[in-house]
Scaffold this motif. Structure first.
Motif, PDB file in Angstrom:
ATOM      1  N   ASP A 136       0.832  -1.196   0.000  1.00 60.09           N
ATOM      2  CA  ASP A 136       0.000   0.000   0.000  1.00 60.09           C
ATOM      3  C   ASP A 136       0.872   1.253   0.000  1.00 60.09           C
ATOM      4  OD1 ASP A 136       0.833   0.478   2.649  1.00 60.09           O
ATOM      5  OD2 ASP A 136      -0.902  -0.554   3.493  1.00 60.09           O
ATOM      6  N   LEU A 137       0.234   2.399  -0.143  1.00 61.24           N
ATOM      7  CA  LEU A 137       0.970   3.661  -0.277  1.00 61.24           C
ATOM      8  C   LEU A 137       1.793   3.982   0.961  1.00 61.24           C
ATOM      9  CD1 LEU A 137      -1.636   5.911  -2.143  1.00 61.24           C
ATOM     10  CD2 LEU A 137       0.450   4.861  -3.059  1.00 61.24           C
ATOM     11  N   ASP A 138       1.293   3.614   2.148  1.00 58.59           N
ATOM     12  CA  ASP A 138       2.055   3.877   3.373  1.00 58.59           C
ATOM     13  C   ASP A 138       3.366   3.096   3.377  1.00 58.59           C
ATOM     14  OD1 ASP A 138       0.386   5.739   4.437  1.00 58.59           O
ATOM     15  OD2 ASP A 138      -0.558   4.413   5.899  1.00 58.59           O
ATOM     16  N   ASP A 139       3.311   1.840   2.949  1.00 51.91           N
ATOM     17  CA  ASP A 139       4.533   1.032   2.893  1.00 51.91           C
ATOM     18  C   ASP A 139       5.526   1.608   1.883  1.00 51.91           C
ATOM     19  OD1 ASP A 139       3.698  -0.758   4.810  1.00 51.91           O
ATOM     20  OD2 ASP A 139       2.842  -2.179   3.368  1.00 51.91           O
ATOM     21  N   ILE A 140       5.006   2.067   0.752  1.00 57.87           N
ATOM     22  CA  ILE A 140       5.880   2.654  -0.261  1.00 57.87           C
ATOM     23  C   ILE A 140       6.488   3.953   0.261  1.00 57.87           C
ATOM     24  CG2 ILE A 140       5.966   3.645  -2.585  1.00 57.87           C
ATOM     25  CD1 ILE A 140       3.672   1.708  -3.322  1.00 57.87           C
ATOM     26  N   ALA A 141       5.660   4.770   0.930  1.00 61.35           N
ATOM     27  CA  ALA A 141       6.159   6.036   1.482  1.00 61.35           C
ATOM     28  C   ALA A 141       7.207   5.787   2.556  1.00 61.35           C
ATOM     29  CB  ALA A 141       4.997   6.852   2.047  1.00 61.35           C
ATOM     30  N   ARG A 142       6.995   4.769   3.364  1.00 66.67           N
ATOM     31  CA  ARG A 142       7.961   4.444   4.423  1.00 66.67           C
ATOM     32  C   ARG A 142       9.312   4.066   3.799  1.00 66.67           C
ATOM     33  NH1 ARG A 142       4.814   1.322   6.620  1.00 66.67           N
ATOM     34  NH2 ARG A 142       3.885   2.789   8.092  1.00 66.67           N
ATOM     35  N   LEU A 143       9.279   3.292   2.730  1.00 62.23           N
ATOM     36  CA  LEU A 143      10.517   2.931   2.034  1.00 62.23           C
ATOM     37  C   LEU A 143      11.154   4.166   1.401  1.00 62.23           C
ATOM     38  CD1 LEU A 143      12.570   0.911   0.953  1.00 62.23           C
ATOM     39  CD2 LEU A 143      11.005   0.426  -0.940  1.00 62.23           C
ATOM     40  N   ALA A 144      10.339   5.052   0.855  1.00 62.82           N
ATOM     41  CA  ALA A 144      10.864   6.268   0.235  1.00 62.82           C
ATOM     42  C   ALA A 144      11.606   7.130   1.257  1.00 62.82           C
ATOM     43  CB  ALA A 144       9.721   7.060  -0.407  1.00 62.82           C
ATOM     44  N   VAL A 145      11.042   7.233   2.453  1.00 58.27           N
ATOM     45  CA  VAL A 145      11.712   7.988   3.514  1.00 58.27           C
ATOM     46  C   VAL A 145      13.043   7.333   3.861  1.00 58.27           C
ATOM     47  CG1 VAL A 145      11.594   8.689   5.939  1.00 58.27           C
ATOM     48  CG2 VAL A 145       9.577   8.919   4.477  1.00 58.27           C
ATOM     49  N   SER A 146      13.059   6.009   3.948  1.00 57.04           N
ATOM     50  CA  SER A 146      14.292   5.289   4.258  1.00 57.04           C
ATOM     51  C   SER A 146      15.350   5.520   3.182  1.00 57.04           C
ATOM     52  CB  SER A 146      14.000   3.788   4.394  1.00 57.04           C
ATOM     53  OG  SER A 146      15.193   3.061   4.591  1.00 57.04           O
ATOM     54  N   ILE A 147      14.931   5.508   1.912  1.00 56.62           N
ATOM     55  CA  ILE A 147      15.882   5.728   0.822  1.00 56.62           C
ATOM     56  C   ILE A 147      16.451   7.138   0.886  1.00 56.62           C
ATOM     57  CG2 ILE A 147      16.050   5.985  -1.688  1.00 56.62           C
ATOM     58  CD1 ILE A 147      14.109   3.633  -1.943  1.00 56.62           C
ATOM     59  N   LEU A 148      15.599   8.106   1.173  1.00 57.30           N
ATOM     60  CA  LEU A 148      16.078   9.479   1.272  1.00 57.30           C
ATOM     61  C   LEU A 148      17.014   9.667   2.463  1.00 57.30           C
ATOM     62  CD1 LEU A 148      12.854  11.493   0.378  1.00 57.30           C
ATOM     63  CD2 LEU A 148      15.007  11.475  -0.896  1.00 57.30           C
ATOM     64  N   THR A 149      16.764   8.912   3.525  1.00 57.13           N
ATOM     65  CA  THR A 149      17.561   9.052   4.749  1.00 57.13           C
ATOM     66  C   THR A 149      18.880   8.295   4.655  1.00 57.13           C
ATOM     67  OG1 THR A 149      15.517   9.244   6.051  1.00 57.13           O
ATOM     68  CG2 THR A 149      17.553   8.734   7.252  1.00 57.13           C
ATOM     69  N   HIS A 150      18.822   7.071   4.155  1.00 57.17           N
ATOM     70  CA  HIS A 150      19.997   6.192   4.183  1.00 57.17           C
ATOM     71  C   HIS A 150      20.581   5.895   2.802  1.00 57.17           C
ATOM     72  CE1 HIS A 150      18.987   5.480   8.370  1.00 57.17           C
ATOM     73  NE2 HIS A 150      17.776   5.115   8.005  1.00 57.17           N
ATOM     74  N   GLY A 151      19.903   6.347   1.758  1.00 54.88           N
ATOM     75  CA  GLY A 151      20.338   6.011   0.406  1.00 54.88           C
ATOM     76  C   GLY A 151      19.680   4.724  -0.066  1.00 54.88           C
ATOM     77  N   GLN A 152      19.751   4.478  -1.354  1.00 50.70           N
ATOM     78  CA  GLN A 152      19.206   3.238  -1.914  1.00 50.70           C
ATOM     79  C   GLN A 152      20.241   2.136  -1.725  1.00 50.70           C
ATOM     80  OE1 GLN A 152      17.978   3.439  -6.047  1.00 50.70           O
ATOM     81  NE2 GLN A 152      17.819   1.220  -6.186  1.00 50.70           N
ATOM     82  N   LEU A 153      20.010   1.284  -0.716  1.00 56.84           N
ATOM     83  CA  LEU A 153      21.012   0.296  -0.334  1.00 56.84           C
ATOM     84  C   LEU A 153      21.092  -0.869  -1.312  1.00 56.84           C
ATOM     85  CD1 LEU A 153      20.353   0.201   3.519  1.00 56.84           C
ATOM     86  CD2 LEU A 153      21.977   1.604   2.232  1.00 56.84           C
ATOM     87  N   GLN A 154      20.018  -1.121  -2.051  1.00 57.13           N
ATOM     88  CA  GLN A 154      20.011  -2.253  -2.979  1.00 57.13           C
ATOM     89  C   GLN A 154      19.486  -1.781  -4.335  1.00 57.13           C
ATOM     90  OE1 GLN A 154      17.506  -5.504  -1.813  1.00 57.13           O
ATOM     91  NE2 GLN A 154      18.384  -6.917  -3.286  1.00 57.13           N
ATOM     92  N   PRO A 155      20.257  -1.945  -5.396  1.00 60.51           N
ATOM     93  CA  PRO A 155      19.777  -1.517  -6.711  1.00 60.51           C
ATOM     94  C   PRO A 155      18.641  -2.408  -7.200  1.00 60.51           C
ATOM     95  CG  PRO A 155      21.840  -2.705  -6.936  1.00 60.51           C
ATOM     96  CD  PRO A 155      21.607  -2.538  -5.464  1.00 60.51           C
ATOM     97  N   VAL A 156      17.801  -1.853  -8.059  1.00 60.63           N
ATOM     98  CA  VAL A 156      16.808  -2.677  -8.733  1.00 60.63           C
ATOM     99  C   VAL A 156      17.505  -3.397  -9.880  1.00 60.63           C
ATOM    100  CG1 VAL A 156      14.970  -1.059  -8.115  1.00 60.63           C
ATOM    101  CG2 VAL A 156      16.072  -0.892 -10.366  1.00 60.63           C
TER     102      VAL A 156
END
Length: 203
Positions: free
Chosen positions: A33-53
């Motif tokens: 859901d959108l909340d889960d996606i937003a939570r991941l987006a915050v993590s990426i902005l905070t810590h960087g994208q740790l795993q490439p697609v």
């Protein structure tokens, strides 16, 4: 690096909206859901994208193989979003990706394997993905069992879950009903199921 024979892998950084997303290759029947996606987006902005697609080339275009939620989060970052009362936006954010050589069938299988190893699918996700492997790619139950590293009996159990109603499948997907209870429910006449499920989930 003095660690023996190693190979170099190229990484790319894309505008996430330039990556082609084929929903039929997603390894989950029910998308986050959108909340889960937003939570991941915050993590990426905070810590960087740790795993490439993972992407593959199709007529020169990058097509997503694995990392559907990460790609959705990257798109959310580009357009801007609000989470827990705070606004986030990075219009120039680029999605980190590695290139893989595969076709649609191999891409779908890799997405399944990645999600299974990370325990990110529910029994209902797996049941629908297994049906897609049968219907779209002609896999038999023995081949599916080898891909999932489970017994053919478990594949047969998940196949039976598809006979449940959408509401009953939702209960299994969210963990409110176990797989074994759901399979037992299939032996109950359809007109009696609602009362039983209501009582069981209430208790």
């Amino acid at each position: 690096v003095n660690v023996g024979d190693v190979k170099r892998g190229d990484r790319f950084w894309f505008d996430p909206f330039q990556v082609v997303v084929k929903e039929e290759l997603r390894g989950r029947y029910v998308a986050p859901d959108l909340d889960d996606i937003a939570r991941l987006a915050v993590s990426i902005l905070t810590h960087g994208q740790l795993q490439p697609v993972v992407v593959r080339k199709d007529d020169g275009n990058p097509v997503l193989v694995a990392g559907f939620t990460r790609t959705a989060a990257a798109r959310m970052i580009r357009t801007g979003f609000t989470f827990d009362g705070q606004e986030y936006h990075s219009a120039e954010f680029r999605l980190q990706a590695v290139l893989s050589d595969c076709n649609d069938e191999e891409a779908f299988e890799r997405n399944i394997v990645e999600n299974c190893h990370r325990n990110e699918t529910s029994p209902i996700d797996d049941a629908h993905n297994q049906r897609r492997l049968r219907d779209q790619f002609g896999k038999n139950d023995a081949e599916i069992a080898r891909l999932y590293e489970v017994s053919p009996n478990k594949v047969g159990q998940y196949k039976r879950l598809l006979s449940l109603s959408s509401d009953e499948q939702s209960l299994v997907h969210t963990g409110k009903m176990s797989v074994s209870a759901a399979i037992d429910l299939l032996d109950v006449p359809a007109e009696d199921r609602l009362a039983i499920v209501t009582a069981a989930t209430t208790d």
